[in-house]
Design an enzyme around this catalytic site. Structure first.
Site, PDB file in Angstrom:
ATOM      1  N   GLY A   8      49.031  59.042  23.707  1.00 39.02           N
ATOM      2  CA  GLY A   8      50.020  59.349  24.755  1.00 39.02           C
ATOM      3  C   GLY A   8      50.603  60.741  24.539  1.00 39.02           C
ATOM      4  O   GLY A   8      50.917  61.113  23.415  1.00 39.02           O
ATOM      5  N   ARG A  58      42.887  58.138  25.338  1.00 37.91           N
ATOM      6  CA  ARG A  58      42.997  57.130  24.282  1.00 37.91           C
ATOM      7  C   ARG A  58      41.605  56.712  23.810  1.00 37.91           C
ATOM      8  O   ARG A  58      41.367  55.566  23.438  1.00 37.91           O
ATOM      9  CB  ARG A  58      43.798  55.930  24.775  1.00 37.91           C
ATOM     10  CG  ARG A  58      45.261  56.256  25.074  1.00 37.91           C
ATOM     11  CD  ARG A  58      46.085  54.994  25.241  1.00 37.91           C
ATOM     12  NE  ARG A  58      47.459  55.262  25.658  1.00 37.91           N
ATOM     13  CZ  ARG A  58      48.438  55.596  24.831  1.00 37.91           C
ATOM     14  NH1 ARG A  58      48.206  55.723  23.546  1.00 37.91           N
ATOM     15  NH2 ARG A  58      49.658  55.804  25.306  1.00 37.91           N
ATOM     16  N   ASP A  84      49.273  57.133  15.454  1.00 37.55           N
ATOM     17  CA  ASP A  84      48.515  56.312  14.505  1.00 37.55           C
ATOM     18  C   ASP A  84      47.032  56.181  14.886  1.00 37.55           C
ATOM     19  O   ASP A  84      46.163  56.273  14.024  1.00 37.55           O
ATOM     20  CB  ASP A  84      49.161  54.923  14.413  1.00 37.55           C
ATOM     21  CG  ASP A  84      48.609  54.128  13.255  1.00 37.55           C
ATOM     22  OD1 ASP A  84      48.816  54.552  12.106  1.00 37.55           O
ATOM     23  OD2 ASP A  84      47.929  53.117  13.490  1.00 37.55           O
ATOM     24  N   THR A 128      54.498  61.533  18.293  1.00 39.63           N
ATOM     25  CA  THR A 128      54.673  60.404  19.213  1.00 39.63           C
ATOM     26  C   THR A 128      56.143  60.285  19.578  1.00 39.63           C
ATOM     27  O   THR A 128      57.019  60.430  18.721  1.00 39.63           O
ATOM     28  CB  THR A 128      54.217  59.036  18.653  1.00 39.63           C
ATOM     29  OG1 THR A 128      54.757  57.998  19.481  1.00 39.63           O
ATOM     30  CG2 THR A 128      54.680  58.789  17.237  1.00 39.63           C
ATOM     31  N   ASP A 171      57.428  57.636  20.160  1.00 34.64           N
ATOM     32  CA  ASP A 171      57.880  56.375  19.575  1.00 34.64           C
ATOM     33  C   ASP A 171      58.480  56.556  18.178  1.00 34.64           C
ATOM     34  O   ASP A 171      59.145  55.649  17.673  1.00 34.64           O
ATOM     35  CB  ASP A 171      56.715  55.388  19.468  1.00 34.64           C
ATOM     36  CG  ASP A 171      56.197  54.943  20.823  1.00 34.64           C
ATOM     37  OD1 ASP A 171      56.906  55.150  21.824  1.00 34.64           O
ATOM     38  OD2 ASP A 171      55.087  54.390  20.872  1.00 34.64           O
ATOM     39  N   ASP A 186      57.076  56.341  15.349  1.00 42.08           N
ATOM     40  CA  ASP A 186      56.693  55.203  14.501  1.00 42.08           C
ATOM     41  C   ASP A 186      55.541  55.507  13.528  1.00 42.08           C
ATOM     42  O   ASP A 186      54.933  54.596  12.989  1.00 42.08           O
ATOM     43  CB  ASP A 186      56.344  53.981  15.374  1.00 42.08           C
ATOM     44  CG  ASP A 186      55.158  54.234  16.294  1.00 42.08           C
ATOM     45  OD1 ASP A 186      54.642  55.359  16.314  1.00 42.08           O
ATOM     46  OD2 ASP A 186      54.769  53.286  17.012  1.00 42.08           O
ATOM     47  N   ARG A 205      78.644  46.279  38.222  1.00 46.98           N
ATOM     48  CA  ARG A 205      77.403  45.558  37.942  1.00 46.98           C
ATOM     49  C   ARG A 205      77.035  45.665  36.466  1.00 46.98           C
ATOM     50  O   ARG A 205      77.535  46.533  35.744  1.00 46.98           O
ATOM     51  CB  ARG A 205      76.250  46.196  38.733  1.00 46.98           C
ATOM     52  CG  ARG A 205      76.259  45.918  40.205  1.00 46.98           C
ATOM     53  CD  ARG A 205      75.231  46.770  40.903  1.00 46.98           C
ATOM     54  NE  ARG A 205      75.087  46.368  42.297  1.00 46.98           N
ATOM     55  CZ  ARG A 205      74.515  47.117  43.233  1.00 46.98           C
ATOM     56  NH1 ARG A 205      74.052  48.324  42.942  1.00 46.98           N
ATOM     57  NH2 ARG A 205      74.411  46.673  44.468  1.00 46.98           N
ATOM     58  N   MET A 245      60.670  53.104  26.608  1.00 49.38           N
ATOM     59  CA  MET A 245      59.373  52.931  25.942  1.00 49.38           C
ATOM     60  C   MET A 245      59.548  52.651  24.445  1.00 49.38           C
ATOM     61  O   MET A 245      60.641  52.788  23.893  1.00 49.38           O
ATOM     62  CB  MET A 245      58.517  54.167  26.142  1.00 49.38           C
ATOM     63  CG  MET A 245      57.782  54.191  27.463  1.00 49.38           C
ATOM     64  SD  MET A 245      56.627  55.569  27.494  1.00 49.38           S
ATOM     65  CE  MET A 245      55.670  55.162  28.948  1.00 49.38           C
ATOM     66  N   GLY A 246      58.450  52.345  23.819  1.00 47.76           N
ATOM     67  CA  GLY A 246      58.450  52.039  22.381  1.00 47.76           C
ATOM     68  C   GLY A 246      57.605  50.820  22.172  1.00 47.76           C
ATOM     69  O   GLY A 246      58.082  49.699  22.281  1.00 47.76           O
ATOM     70  N   ARG A 247      56.328  51.064  21.941  1.00 51.01           N
ATOM     71  CA  ARG A 247      55.369  49.956  21.974  1.00 51.01           C
ATOM     72  C   ARG A 247      55.549  48.965  20.812  1.00 51.01           C
ATOM     73  O   ARG A 247      55.667  47.776  21.025  1.00 51.01           O
ATOM     74  CB  ARG A 247      53.963  50.538  21.925  1.00 51.01           C
ATOM     75  CG  ARG A 247      52.887  49.598  22.371  1.00 51.01           C
ATOM     76  CD  ARG A 247      51.580  50.010  21.788  1.00 51.01           C
ATOM     77  NE  ARG A 247      51.174  51.307  22.263  1.00 51.01           N
ATOM     78  CZ  ARG A 247      50.267  51.511  23.216  1.00 51.01           C
ATOM     79  NH1 ARG A 247      49.714  50.482  23.807  1.00 51.01           N
ATOM     80  NH2 ARG A 247      49.901  52.716  23.559  1.00 51.01           N
ATOM     81  N   GLU A 275      60.743  48.245  25.702  1.00 50.75           N
ATOM     82  CA  GLU A 275      59.649  47.551  26.398  1.00 50.75           C
ATOM     83  C   GLU A 275      58.904  46.590  25.463  1.00 50.75           C
ATOM     84  O   GLU A 275      58.225  45.678  25.919  1.00 50.75           O
ATOM     85  CB  GLU A 275      58.642  48.566  26.932  1.00 50.75           C
ATOM     86  CG  GLU A 275      57.958  49.354  25.814  1.00 50.75           C
ATOM     87  CD  GLU A 275      56.851  50.283  26.272  1.00 50.75           C
ATOM     88  OE1 GLU A 275      56.460  50.253  27.446  1.00 50.75           O
ATOM     89  OE2 GLU A 275      56.379  51.053  25.423  1.00 50.75           O
ATOM     90  N   HIS A 312      57.217  56.771  32.052  1.00 53.85           N
ATOM     91  CA  HIS A 312      56.621  58.045  31.643  1.00 53.85           C
ATOM     92  C   HIS A 312      57.509  59.257  31.896  1.00 53.85           C
ATOM     93  O   HIS A 312      57.180  60.354  31.444  1.00 53.85           O
ATOM     94  CB  HIS A 312      55.260  58.215  32.316  1.00 53.85           C
ATOM     95  CG  HIS A 312      54.264  57.206  31.834  1.00 53.85           C
ATOM     96  ND1 HIS A 312      54.228  55.930  32.329  1.00 53.85           N
ATOM     97  CD2 HIS A 312      53.326  57.271  30.865  1.00 53.85           C
ATOM     98  CE1 HIS A 312      53.286  55.249  31.707  1.00 53.85           C
ATOM     99  NE2 HIS A 312      52.729  56.033  30.810  1.00 53.85           N
ATOM    100  N   GLN A 330      60.068  59.682  30.403  1.00 54.56           N
ATOM    101  CA  GLN A 330      60.470  60.025  29.024  1.00 54.56           C
ATOM    102  C   GLN A 330      59.455  60.914  28.313  1.00 54.56           C
ATOM    103  O   GLN A 330      59.748  61.533  27.309  1.00 54.56           O
ATOM    104  CB  GLN A 330      60.593  58.745  28.173  1.00 54.56           C
ATOM    105  CG  GLN A 330      61.699  57.826  28.577  1.00 54.56           C
ATOM    106  CD  GLN A 330      61.416  56.397  28.121  1.00 54.56           C
ATOM    107  OE1 GLN A 330      61.876  55.978  27.072  1.00 54.56           O
ATOM    108  NE2 GLN A 330      60.655  55.651  28.901  1.00 54.56           N
TER     109      GLN A 330
HETATM  110  O1  F6P Z   1      52.608  55.291  22.337  1.00 54.43           O
HETATM  111  C1  F6P Z   1      53.437  56.041  23.154  1.00 54.43           C
HETATM  112  C2  F6P Z   1      53.725  55.294  24.416  1.00 54.43           C
HETATM  113  O2  F6P Z   1      54.523  56.133  25.201  1.00 54.43           O
HETATM  114  C3  F6P Z   1      54.381  53.936  24.248  1.00 54.43           C
HETATM  115  O3  F6P Z   1      55.744  54.001  24.019  1.00 54.43           O
HETATM  116  C4  F6P Z   1      53.997  53.265  25.552  1.00 54.43           C
HETATM  117  O4  F6P Z   1      53.993  51.873  25.457  1.00 54.43           O
HETATM  118  C5  F6P Z   1      52.618  53.766  25.778  1.00 54.43           C
HETATM  119  O5  F6P Z   1      52.543  55.025  25.156  1.00 54.43           O
HETATM  120  C6  F6P Z   1      52.252  53.908  27.230  1.00 54.43           C
HETATM  121  O6  F6P Z   1      50.919  54.269  27.318  1.00 54.43           O
HETATM  122  P1  F6P Z   1      50.199  54.824  28.618  1.00 54.43           P
HETATM  123  O7  F6P Z   1      50.593  56.278  28.749  1.00 54.43           O
HETATM  124  O8  F6P Z   1      48.751  54.672  28.311  1.00 54.43           O
HETATM  125  O9  F6P Z   1      50.692  54.026  29.778  1.00 54.43           O
END
Ligand code: F6P
Length: 340
Positions: free
Chosen positions: A10, A71, A102, A124, A126, A128, A161, A168-170, A220, A270, A272
């Site tokens: 990503g 990917r 990774d 990344t 993330d 991570d 409300r 994000m953050g897989r 997420e 995206h 972000q």
């Molecule tokens: O790994 C980075 C990331 O942005 C994750 O946080 C997210 O789940 C994933 O990529 C989204 O991937 P794609 O761009 O393939 O939809």
């Protein structure tokens, strides 16, 4: 020497400054750089173009990656792995710089295992990747998410409300953690902790009583129980594609039903990952890109440039890949100081 460079996985803010740093550091030391297009796919399929100092100089503030990304995992099929090794040989590459998370760095480790000269740069949003204190892309992504919460606060308070922001953050909740901390959310939900519905509803009620509105930040990656419907699609590295889970929308439904408070959700996805890199990411990407070139020039192939404290250093691929750096208990303890 002739350097090769690719960006995989990503995209995130900081990739272009990293490319710039690799090309200009190599140039400073009398070397040239060939850019591979669309990650490992470009190496496998022979898609590349030379990168000149003049082309990369303006990239310090540019989001995305001028090389493109994918990917693609070139080590799933032996025939592809062979193509990668052969392409690097045909192109006369002395060392390949793999910029990625990774997955991309795992593929680089596999290339190193097969005798390829390769060094890594971790990235990344993330945050991570193991073995480095921070990855570039993270600070810029969180800045976008915090800005989103500020905007949601205005509309939530006007309409009385609850609003859930899904970030994000897989596999790791760093983005949600930092967003929740920096925005003062009423509740922040991370994949590192079990989902506690009673606590969540109570936090929304507390916010509603105190201010008439409530803000929830959710990663997420949190688990809300067994998945409904068909099995989730996966990418070439075996990761579930999370985009259809819509945990934010599901949380909003549950909060409204349980508390009676009108609730909405927003998913910034995206958004972000785009935009100009923040200061921290520009500097980190620049230092890591230059650091990777320095590792290569020192003959330290098979290493990844990382940030330890305030120093850039090199660590073996095996120390950087294979484990996800998740949010640590001390951070969770800090977070729950503010939503107890
Ligand atoms: O790994 C980075 C990331 O942005 C994750 O946080 C997210 O789940 C994933 O990529 C989204 O991937 P794609 O761009 O393939 O939809």
């Amino acid at each position: 020497m002739k350097f090769g460079i690719l960006t995989g996985g990503g995209d995130c803010p900081g990739l272009n400054p990293a490319i710039r740093a690799v090309v200009l550091r190599a140039h400073q030391k009398g070397h040239t750089t060939l850019g591979y297009l669309d990650g490992w796919k470009g190496v496998r399929d022979g898609l590349s173009r030379p990168l000149s100092p003049d082309e990369v100089r303006p990239l310090i503030n540019r989001g995305g990656t001028i090389l493109g990304t994918s990917r693609t995992n070139p080590f799933v099929h032996e025939a592809d792995a062979h193509k990668v090794v052969e392409r690097l040989r045909l192109d006369g590459i002395d060392v390949l710089v793999a910029v990625g998370g990774d997955d991309t760095l795992s593929a680089a480790r596999e290339l190193a295992r097969r005798g390829g000269h390769v060094v890594g740069v971790p990235k990344t949003m993330d945050n991570d990747v193991a073995g480095t204190d921070w990855t570039f892309g993270f600070h810029s992504a969180v800045a976008v998410a915090v800005d989103a919460v500020e905007r949601l606060r205005d509309t939530a308070s006007s309409h009385h409300r609850a609003i859930v922001l899904e970030v994000m953050g897989r596999h790791a909740g760093w983005v949600a953690l930092a967003t929740g901390l920096a925005s003062g959310a009423d509740a922040t939900l991370l994949p590192e902790e079990p989902y506690d519905e009673a606590w969540l509803f109570e936090r929304v009620r507390v916010g509603a009583r105190a201010r008439g509105f409530a803000l929830v930040v959710a990663s997420e990656g949190i688990s809300l129980g067994p998945r409904r419907g068909t099995a989730a699609a996966k990418d070439e590295f075996g990761h579930e594609l999370l985009r259809e889970r819509e945990v934010g929308a599901e949380l909003a439904r549950r909060i409204e039903e349980a508390t009676g408070m009108e609730t909405r959700s927003a998913q910034i996805g995206h958004i972000q990952r785009g935009g100009s890199p923040e200061l921290f990411d520009r500097i980190l990407a620049t230092r890591l890109g230059a650091g990777a070139v320095d590792l290569a020039l020192a003959g330290r192939f098979g290493e990844v440039a990382v940030l330890h404290g305030s120093e850039i250093t090199g660590i073996p691929f095996s120390d950087a890949v294979g484990t996800t750096k998740t949010v640590t208990p001390d951070w969770l303890d800090l977070l729950h100081t503010f939503d107890a």
